[in-house]
Design an enzyme around this catalytic site. Structure first.
Site, PDB file in Angstrom:
ATOM      1  N   HIS A 225      -8.945   8.023  -0.343  1.00 48.91           N
ATOM      2  CA  HIS A 225      -8.332   8.200   0.969  1.00 48.91           C
ATOM      3  C   HIS A 225      -8.415   9.687   1.270  1.00 48.91           C
ATOM      4  CE1 HIS A 225      -5.421   8.818   4.078  1.00 48.91           C
ATOM      5  NE2 HIS A 225      -4.470   9.234   3.273  1.00 48.91           N
ATOM      6  N   TYR A 256      -4.037   9.290  10.761  1.00 50.44           N
ATOM      7  CA  TYR A 256      -2.679   9.734  11.048  1.00 50.44           C
ATOM      8  C   TYR A 256      -2.643  11.255  11.096  1.00 50.44           C
ATOM      9  CZ  TYR A 256      -2.359  10.537   5.970  1.00 50.44           C
ATOM     10  OH  TYR A 256      -2.579  10.971   4.687  1.00 50.44           O
ATOM     11  N   ASP A 545       6.774 -26.086  -4.320  1.00 48.45           N
ATOM     12  CA  ASP A 545       6.937 -27.527  -4.119  1.00 48.45           C
ATOM     13  C   ASP A 545       5.590 -28.151  -4.422  1.00 48.45           C
ATOM     14  OD1 ASP A 545       5.686 -26.624  -1.690  1.00 48.45           O
ATOM     15  OD2 ASP A 545       6.235 -28.553  -0.776  1.00 48.45           O
TER      16      ASP A 545
END
Length: 835
Positions: A225, A256, A545
């Site tokens: 980055h 940014y 589930d």
């Protein structure tokens, strides 16, 4: 406490924000004899924490990530290491403005207060060094903050040390991790060996290398980055604090800009993906700055600098402002962009707390510590569970392909239904060629290619008069063919590819004890029965589930959704005894779903087995005799129609499909995709889905699934579940329909899920436990001609006929509560399923 110990309760590897937070929280929760070590020095051992741009924007479309971020902000604030600056996500395009309207909905759904959309003039007032003329607007969050993550980590380490629970060792390299009989045994370090009951890998970009020492996998990659720091900035020279203006995210350029004292920091996620191997990261001695601050590659940043100049020309256009600092900073990326948390499936006692950014670090530290000490965290971490990945998703090809694709989507406009383009065609069912011939549009599930709809059914759209969706966003990754396939299934029959199911057996002389402990419902049933059951956490909320088939006295077959299958398998494995084991059949079995009023006619024509209602009742399974092969059929339904799930070996899969397809032609059978199975068919029956309606934030009573008798045998979550039955629920799961889809522009809009359910005047709805009401699932109900929403509502609003609203893209659409509880909105008596 400076002598290196020979034994420990737990060893935490990595002294960044995550490891330090986690070690401090383990001490806080009562564990003693803890060791935290790092190969670097403190307070900055050289990982991503030391160079990360430490700002936090709290709103995320993911509830789980927002909860972790808000908890982190709470901790940073209480420690005095947070400065609230506010932040604006700005838009250069109308498409981005629409995305910011969606972020407003997420803020309201997750309870992030104070957010608002702002005009270019308001942006200029808040951030005067921005050129507002190139902007259409922005999303302002007043609680955006910068934090001192290094100071916070120091405070957490000190807290553990002062309590006498924690020893901290810097400049200590891990040389190996020993495993004995599947459980972590010791950590070998440059200071000596330490035996430990638990080992946590919290060392960011180095995590895969450390995990390999124990024979485990942490599927992430270090990635670059880029960021620069420029200054001194004339406007900032009089600043009395490190930040006095809101942080700006230039979303359309993936960048940014934020004040950093007298400088301006500019960061980018727009450059080409630059991935590294953990073994390639330089040592502390080799690194010019730190191991994760690599040399800046200017050529990758040139376009980004141009974009930044457009937005902040006052700063970057000033020749007196120069670059003070520039790096290719390393951070951790995962194949799905989410953290890697929990006990590794390969090694008992070996935990991961990896791929976590500064904004989630303290929340993750607390949550993983709770998971280790208490058995489950307060925040539901099911999306971040490291056990979620299949072997096919842990390969270097998959990790690098997905992280490279995902990097430039960091600030991207990502549709809820958006599909990955990289590393596809990894797992394909035996019917794949047939499906391609039928024009299948494939979505991915657990690395499987799975039809979402079929182009060959395009003619059904006109036959049934299905309307298209007017707005491109609502129609993206959707087709009116889905609704047409649904109606054809209701009229005659449809075939579904369900091979992405995760299927495994719990087998052995004590297998019944295992499934009784894990499953909430009674599992001591006759051979041939199929039981749908919740799987609960200790708090009585949903762990999963699934269905369990009793195949023999000592064999129970678990069939569960592919996306969560590996985590379910681990949960059962965690509860094995010495008289039971697990046999995984996922890669050996394929599944065809056959449902509709003509399903029995079709199945009866290919087998001599009695498939009548009397001979093959609902919730049972049988072995089918087909032409030259066998298959198992389970009479259950997730789409609300008569039919079966039919399982065959992969070798016999094509024969199964061909037999059913040929037999179905006289009956008008159609192929149907998961758009019907997972959405339209399910929602018309008000069936719940794990990860949507069912998660750790709600219990069985609130979901209106406590229609079974509590068994005498103990099971995980029983005590809590019994207490929930005796109490009034704070919310009830309801089914709602939209009364009017017309937007202010006259275009009909269709919510996609996760939007806030509000009062008619737009006021948020909050239950007694502080949970906001939001859409858990959304989709068409073609048989009833309405768009269906599901949401938990407090008792005051959970009333049939109640008039509320759904907030979608900053507009309110009127909705009506149609059902309170689990009664289906379509075929409420289940006559079709049991016919």
């Amino acid at each position: 406490m400076s002598d290196f110990p020979a034994t420990a309760k737990a060893v935490v590897i990595g002294g960044g924000i995550v490891g330090s937070s986690l070690a401090g929280w383990l001490a806080e929760l009562g564990w003693r004899d803890l060791v935290l070590l790092d190969k670097g020095p403190f307070p900055n051992p050289g990982g991503s924490t030391g160079h990360a741009s430490n700002f936090i924007f709290p709103v995320d479309h993911s509830k789980e990530m927002t909860q972790l971020t808000l908890e982190s902000m709470r901790q940073y604030s209480e420690a005095g290491t947070l400065i609230e600056s506010g932040g604006i996500e700005v838009a250069r395009t109308e498409e981005r403005m629409e995305e910011l309207r969606r972020r407003m909905a997420s803020a309201k759904s997750w309870g992030v207060e104070g957010c608002r959309l702002v005009t270019p003039a308001e942006i200029k007032e808040l951030v005067p060094f921005v050129d507002e003329s190139i902007l259409l607007g922005g999303f302002y969050t007043p609680s955006v903050a910068v934090v001192d993550s290094l100071r916070f980590g120091t405070l957490m380490r000190e807290r553990g040390q002062v309590s006498g629970a924690l020893q901290v060792f810097a400049n200590t390299e891990v040389l190996g991790i020993d495993v004995h009989e599947g459980r972590v045994k010791r950590v070998r370090t440059s200071r000596g060996d330490v035996e430990a009951e638990y080992v946590v890998i919290a060392c960011g970009v180095w995590s895969p290398r450390i995990a390999r020492m124990a024979g485990a996998s942490i599927p992430l990659t270090p990635a670059v980055h880029q960021m620069i720091d420029v200054g001194p900035v004339p406007r900032f020279l009089s600043s009395k604090t490190s930040i006095e203006f809101p942080i700006v995210r230039d979303m359309d350029t993936n960048m940014y800009e934020r004040q950093d004292g007298q400088g301006l920091e500019v960061g980018s996620y727009a450059h080409r993906p630059i991935l590294h191997e953990p073994d390639e990261i330089p040592s502390i001695e080799e690194a010019s700055l730190s191991p994760t601050e690599l040399p800046f590659t200017q050529e990758d940043f040139e376009l980004q600098l141009e974009h930044a100049l457009q937005l902040v020309p006052e700063v970057l256009g000033d020749e007196s402002v120069g670059i003070k600092y520039a790096i290719n900073g390393l951070l951790s990326l995962t194949p799905d962009g989410l953290p890697l948390l929990g006990e590794t499936p390969e090694v008992k006692g070996l935990w991961a707390a990896s791929a976590v950014w500064v904004k989630e670090g303290p929340g993750v530290g607390k949550s993983v510590a709770e998971w280790m000490v208490l058995g489950e965290p307060e925040i539901d971490l099911q999306s971040s569970d490291i056990a979620r990945f299949y072997d096919e998703q842990r390969t270097p090809e998959h990790i690098k392909g997905r992280t490279a694709e995902g990097f430039n989507k960091t600030y991207g406009i990502v549709h809820p239904g958006e599909q990955w383009g990289s590393n596809r065609r990894v797992r394909m069912s035996p019917f794949y060629d047939r499906e391609q011939e039928l024009g299948a549009v494939f979505f991915e599930a657990a690395a499987w290619e799975r039809p979402q709809w079929y182009a060959s059914n395009a003619g059904l759209v006109e036959e049934y008069g299905v309307q298209a969706r007017e707005h491109e966003w609502d129609a993206r990754w959707w087709s009116p063919i889905i609704n047409a396939e649904h109606l054809a299934m209701r009229d005659r029959a449809a075939m579904f590819d369900l091979t992405a199911f995760c299927i495994f057996d719990v087998a052995g002389p004590r297998a019944l004890d295992v499934v009784q402990q894990v499953a909430a419902r009674q599992m001591d049933v006759p051979v041939g029965r199929v039981v749908y059951t919740p799987v609960l956490s200790a708090r009585g909320t949903f762990k999963s589930d699934l269905t369990i088939m009793r195949m023999d006295d000592e064999i129970f077959r678990v069939v569960t959704g592919g996306a969560h299958g590996m985590a379910d398998k681990k949960w059962f494995a965690d509860h094995l005894n010495d008289g039971a084991h697990i046999d995984d059949h996922t890669s050996q079995q394929c599944t065809v779903g056959l449902w509709g009023p003509r399903a029995r006619d079709i199945l009866a024509s290919v087998t001599s087995t009695d498939v009548s209602n009397e001979g093959f009742p609902f919730s049972t399974w049988k072995l089918l005799e087909l032409d030259g092969f066998h298959a198992y059929a389970s009479r259950i339904s997730y789409v609300g129609d008569l039919g079966w799930e039919i399982y065959a070996s992969m070798e016999d899969g094509a024969k199964l499909w061909d037999a059913l397809w040929e037999a179905g032609q006289p009956h008008g059978v159609v192929p149907a995709g998961i758009g019907v199975y997972g959405t339209t068919g399910r929602l018309e029956k008000c069936y719940r889905a794990f990860g949507a309606e069912l998660d750790a934030d709600y219990d069985v009573v609130e979901a209106d699934m406590a229609w079974w008798k509590v068994k005498d045998e103990d099971f995980v979550g029983k005590e809590a579940h019994v207490a929930h039955r005796a109490a009034e629920p704070a919310a009830r799961l309801c089914t709602l329909t939209i009364d009017d889809h017309t937007s202010a522009s006259g275009v009909r809009r269709y919510p996609l899920g996760r939007e806030p359910i509000v009062m008619p005047d737009g006021a948020p709805i909050t239950d007694a436990k502080g949970r906001r009401s939001y859409v858990t699932s959304a989709g068409a109900g073609p048989s009833i001609g309405k768009h269906i929403l599901m949401a938990y509502l407090p008792p005051e609003q959970a009333r049939v006929g109640e008039k509320l609203a759904v907030e979608y893209m900053q507009e309110l659409y009127p909705v009506t509560v149609e059902i309170v509880g689990s009664t289906p909105i379509f075929d409420p008596d289940n006559a079709r399923i049991r016919s």
